[in-house]
Write a protein that holds these residues in place. Sequence first.
Motif, PDB file in Angstrom:
ATOM      1  N   GLY A   7       0.798  -0.788   0.063  1.00 17.95           N
ATOM      2  CA  GLY A   7       0.408  -0.040   0.208  1.00 17.95           C
ATOM      3  C   GLY A   7       0.861   1.368   0.212  1.00 17.95           C
ATOM      4  O   GLY A   7       2.192   0.729   0.332  1.00 17.95           O
ATOM      5  N   ARG A   8      -0.185   2.208  -0.025  1.00 16.69           N
ATOM      6  CA  ARG A   8       1.046   3.868   0.007  1.00 16.69           C
ATOM      7  C   ARG A   8       0.127   4.909   0.486  1.00 16.69           C
ATOM      8  O   ARG A   8      -1.134   5.019   0.567  1.00 16.69           O
ATOM      9  CB  ARG A   8       1.510   4.124  -1.540  1.00 16.69           C
ATOM     10  N   PHE A   9       1.311   5.780   0.886  1.00 18.72           N
ATOM     11  CA  PHE A   9       0.691   7.002   0.984  1.00 18.72           C
ATOM     12  C   PHE A   9       0.837   7.874   0.519  1.00 18.72           C
ATOM     13  O   PHE A   9       1.879   8.346   0.502  1.00 18.72           O
ATOM     14  CB  PHE A   9       0.074   7.446   2.655  1.00 18.72           C
ATOM     15  N   ALA A  10       0.532   9.126  -0.217  1.00 17.21           N
ATOM     16  CA  ALA A  10       1.446   9.818  -1.710  1.00 17.21           C
ATOM     17  C   ALA A  10       0.412  10.932  -1.018  1.00 17.21           C
ATOM     18  O   ALA A  10      -0.298  11.683  -2.118  1.00 17.21           O
ATOM     19  CB  ALA A  10       0.451   9.057  -2.484  1.00 17.21           C
ATOM     20  N   PRO A  11       0.483  12.231  -0.507  1.00 11.04           N
ATOM     21  CA  PRO A  11       0.308  13.139  -0.566  1.00 11.04           C
ATOM     22  C   PRO A  11       1.215  14.171  -0.608  1.00 11.04           C
ATOM     23  O   PRO A  11       2.237  13.887  -1.351  1.00 11.04           O
ATOM     24  CB  PRO A  11       0.949  13.455   1.556  1.00 11.04           C
ATOM     25  N   VAL A 199      -4.283   0.918  -3.215  1.00 12.53           N
ATOM     26  CA  VAL A 199      -5.029   2.306  -2.676  1.00 12.53           C
ATOM     27  C   VAL A 199      -5.607   2.590  -2.139  1.00 12.53           C
ATOM     28  O   VAL A 199      -7.543   2.724  -2.783  1.00 12.53           O
ATOM     29  CB  VAL A 199      -4.852   3.214  -4.084  1.00 12.53           C
ATOM     30  N   VAL A 200      -5.677   3.332  -0.607  1.00 14.87           N
ATOM     31  CA  VAL A 200      -6.488   3.948   0.127  1.00 14.87           C
ATOM     32  C   VAL A 200      -6.637   5.513   0.333  1.00 14.87           C
ATOM     33  O   VAL A 200      -5.597   6.371   0.301  1.00 14.87           O
ATOM     34  CB  VAL A 200      -6.203   3.039   1.950  1.00 14.87           C
ATOM     35  N   ARG A 201      -8.005   5.882  -0.401  1.00 16.96           N
ATOM     36  CA  ARG A 201      -7.920   7.159  -0.225  1.00 16.96           C
ATOM     37  C   ARG A 201      -9.269   7.975  -0.116  1.00 16.96           C
ATOM     38  O   ARG A 201     -10.594   6.728   0.591  1.00 16.96           O
ATOM     39  CB  ARG A 201      -7.748   7.345  -2.093  1.00 16.96           C
ATOM     40  N   GLY A 202     -10.039   9.466   0.213  1.00 19.67           N
ATOM     41  CA  GLY A 202     -11.608   9.883   0.815  1.00 19.67           C
ATOM     42  C   GLY A 202     -12.367   8.801  -0.614  1.00 19.67           C
ATOM     43  O   GLY A 202     -11.423   9.127  -2.067  1.00 19.67           O
ATOM     44  N   CYS A 203     -13.380   9.186   0.111  1.00 20.50           N
ATOM     45  CA  CYS A 203     -14.299   9.400  -1.439  1.00 20.50           C
ATOM     46  C   CYS A 203     -14.460  10.120  -2.167  1.00 20.50           C
ATOM     47  O   CYS A 203     -15.318  10.300  -3.424  1.00 20.50           O
ATOM     48  CB  CYS A 203     -15.767   8.640  -0.813  1.00 20.50           C
ATOM     49  N   ASP A 204     -13.830  10.950  -2.294  1.00 20.98           N
ATOM     50  CA  ASP A 204     -13.870  12.559  -3.458  1.00 20.98           C
ATOM     51  C   ASP A 204     -12.872  12.178  -4.674  1.00 20.98           C
ATOM     52  O   ASP A 204     -13.318  12.858  -5.137  1.00 20.98           O
ATOM     53  CB  ASP A 204     -13.051  14.239  -2.543  1.00 20.98           C
ATOM     54  N   LEU A 205     -12.048  10.901  -3.978  1.00 20.00           N
ATOM     55  CA  LEU A 205     -11.104  10.512  -5.249  1.00 20.00           C
ATOM     56  C   LEU A 205     -12.445   9.576  -6.323  1.00 20.00           C
ATOM     57  O   LEU A 205     -10.984   9.059  -7.035  1.00 20.00           O
ATOM     58  CB  LEU A 205      -9.661  10.258  -4.717  1.00 20.00           C
TER      59      LEU A 205
END
Length: 309
Positions: A7-11, A199-205
């Motif tokens: 997984g990743r965090f991509a700020p 890929v985990v991220r906000g539902c705005d994406l």
Amino acid sequence: MEQTIIGRFAPSPTGRMHLGNIFSALLSWLSVRSKGGQWLLRIEDIDPQRSRREYAEQLMRDLEWLGLTWDGTPIWQSERGDIYEHYYDILCSRGLTYTCYCTRNDILATQAPHESDGRVVYKGTCRTAPVLPLSSAGKGSTRLIVPERIITFTDGHYGVQSVDMQHQVGDFIIRRKDGAWAYQLAVVIDDALTGVGEVVRGCDLLLSSPQQIYVAELLGFTPPQFIHLPLLCNEQGQRLSKRDKSLDLGVLRQQYSAEEIIGRLAYYAGLLPENTPVSAAELVPLFSWEKVPKQREIIILSHSPSRQV
């Protein structure tokens, strides 16, 4: 032999992280760690006008303070331009792109945003427009041609999603007119080449997923599993942003411990029955996507006598 999930965090280093950024980072970290996987950190600093090295360095210190440690060396998108150029050239050579000279104001003059994130669907004006004089060359952005197609995928949290590419997405930019690489191209290449499978991220994406699936298919990559999560919103129902200074890490670290912040977010995520201080590591055996709320927004209180974050 079962493959290790990555997984990743991509700020984007355009300011201090706020509570919503940490919420995404925490759930991404927990999802991967609960499966015994690896968690990468990618700094998405391809916007030269807004990205700052000092923001990225502060971001890394904040993640370490929260106990959200990553595997390997951080990946900097600003150092990967040659890689993006290679795949960009492939798309262009196959006749899948065109130069667009429309401004956002030009597009807004013909239609209003109709998606929750303010997205405007481009109608392809420059796809069939005459080529501008050479004096205008180099001043346009590059758009990827979108076919008449419905892309269906299964989100790991919200289930089956179907998107009409022409009517809900439209031809989208893969390189800006200033030469900067667009998110929708760079993110696909980076996820594929670093082996990211989740890929985990906000539902705005959510609406970005079919775009990225489409780009991945064109380049011969296997898209990752997308898992979207609810957005944290303020008391006015507005999603948190870097403008919410009272909820960024610069302020929160002065008032709360890392365990208090993680505990509050775990409570929002349905992992704890009440707001209790806890470390990120202690949450790993408690994590399950089944516990995370299915609604698209979670309203939080920024101030209260009970020390709510």
